[in-house]
Scaffold this active site. Sequence first.
Site, PDB file in Angstrom:
ATOM      1  N   ASP A   1      51.426  34.869  35.544  1.00  0.00           N
ATOM      2  CA  ASP A   1      51.014  35.914  35.412  1.00  0.00           C
ATOM      3  C   ASP A   1      50.067  35.631  33.979  1.00  0.00           C
ATOM      4  O   ASP A   1      50.402  33.957  33.259  1.00  0.00           O
ATOM      5  CB  ASP A   1      51.567  36.835  35.092  1.00  0.00           C
TER       6      ASP A   1
ATOM      7  N   ASP B   1      46.089  45.973  38.387  1.00  0.00           N
ATOM      8  CA  ASP B   1      47.410  45.873  38.718  1.00  0.00           C
ATOM      9  C   ASP B   1      46.774  47.587  39.721  1.00  0.00           C
ATOM     10  O   ASP B   1      46.603  48.009  39.412  1.00  0.00           O
ATOM     11  CB  ASP B   1      48.184  46.386  38.231  1.00  0.00           C
TER      12      ASP B   1
END
Length: 411
Positions: free
Chosen positions: A156, A217
């Site tokens: 990430d 997301d």
Amino acid sequence: MLLKTVLLLVLGAQVQMLENGLLRVPPMGWLSWERFRCNTDCKNDPKNCISERLFMEMADRLAQDGWRDLGYLYLNIDDCWIGGRDSKGRLIPDKERFPNGIAFLADYAHSLGLKLGIYEDLGNFTCMGYPGTTLDKVVLDAQTFAEWKVDMLKLDGCYSTSSERDQGYPMMAAALNATGRPIAFSCSWPAYEGGLPPKVNYKQVAENCNLWRNYNDIQDSWASVLSILDWFVAHQDILQPVAGPGHWNDPDMLIIGNYGLSFEQARSQMALWTILAAPLFMSTDLRSISPRNIDILQNSLMIKINQDPLGIQGRRVIKDRNHIEVYLRPLSNQASAIVFFSRRTDQPYKYRSNLAQLNLTSATMYEAQDVYTGDTISNLKQTTNFTVTINPSGVVMWYLYPLRKRQLFQH
Ligand SMILES: *[C@@H]1O[C@H](CO)[C@@H](O)[C@H](O)[C@H]1NC(C)=O
Ligand SMILES: *[C@@H]1O[C@H](CO)[C@@H](O)[C@H](O)[C@H]1NC(C)=O
């Protein structure tokens, strides 16, 4: 000294042009984030907290309920597993929630014929505030994951700068390679740069990563699915050409089986993600998923299309003024997948078309199989008009293939 090492690694990565031979077709599996988030409350919610137990139970379901045998091989951990670093700086999992460690989970996954994926963040912290992989920790963390026999890393990008990401993602690609263990590399790199050129250099991303998140997301709602689809379609001229065997755009997890999608919407997400040659990471509770949702996710023709060896990402080819869209993905053996998608909210819509309108003119005769109903649609010439009935926020999906002379005689 440290700076020198960093420079060497970056140069190394640029020369190497990562081709690790992995993920020649989009990865399939299960990922904890969307459904289980950062629930660390094992005291009050032992069944659903991010813990060894959750991953072992999902591993059992993947192995026993037909998922693994259809290709859902990856059991992937997301954020909130980390407990800290030891005196040598090595990552350690949370001792309470992962009492046997990650190597144990990897062994367990492997014993069931599965692969284990793990999560870290290139930055000071993970998105949820756990210790991240700063540039000075990249090599060490890669080695730790390899020692644990991890098979995939999702890296990430929270709490990092743009220039740290420019250095760090290629550094990690090189560091993973240097471990000698095949570890698929999922980068969130483009998503943190807005997903588009000139800030994102997709050639460079594809040289370093096996898959990458481009955009926001996914959340548990149809609105979220549509917003992702809209973004991918709006930029398909940029995104479509960069996908291929070993390097995939990732529109994020499948939310099928959760709370936000109707039955039609769940079918639509599966069909559209398959057209996009997307990784198929389920994020749902496989212990309680309904048979209807299992049918969607375990549709073997759908999976065959998603996993087509040519690995060509599909595109939207028609946007009709009646809020009908047509998506097309070229497949091996001159076949194609077609999705007729309705954005309507009134009633099932009868959409009339023919193959010539979809630019499918390479054969004189085609046959189609409806991916969800299994029905066969025969004798399709280029100009044969057909009508498909598409439910609101639903799809009709076809696997279309040319009939060859031999097959024509047989019919
Ligand atoms: C990461 O931490 C260092 C050291 O505390 C700090 O200087 C830097 O600004 C931080 N970076 C980000 C992106 O937060
Ligand atoms: C490392 O990179 C080389 C060159 O691209 C490749 O042949 C090799 O398979 C890679 N090894 C691993 C473990 O990723």
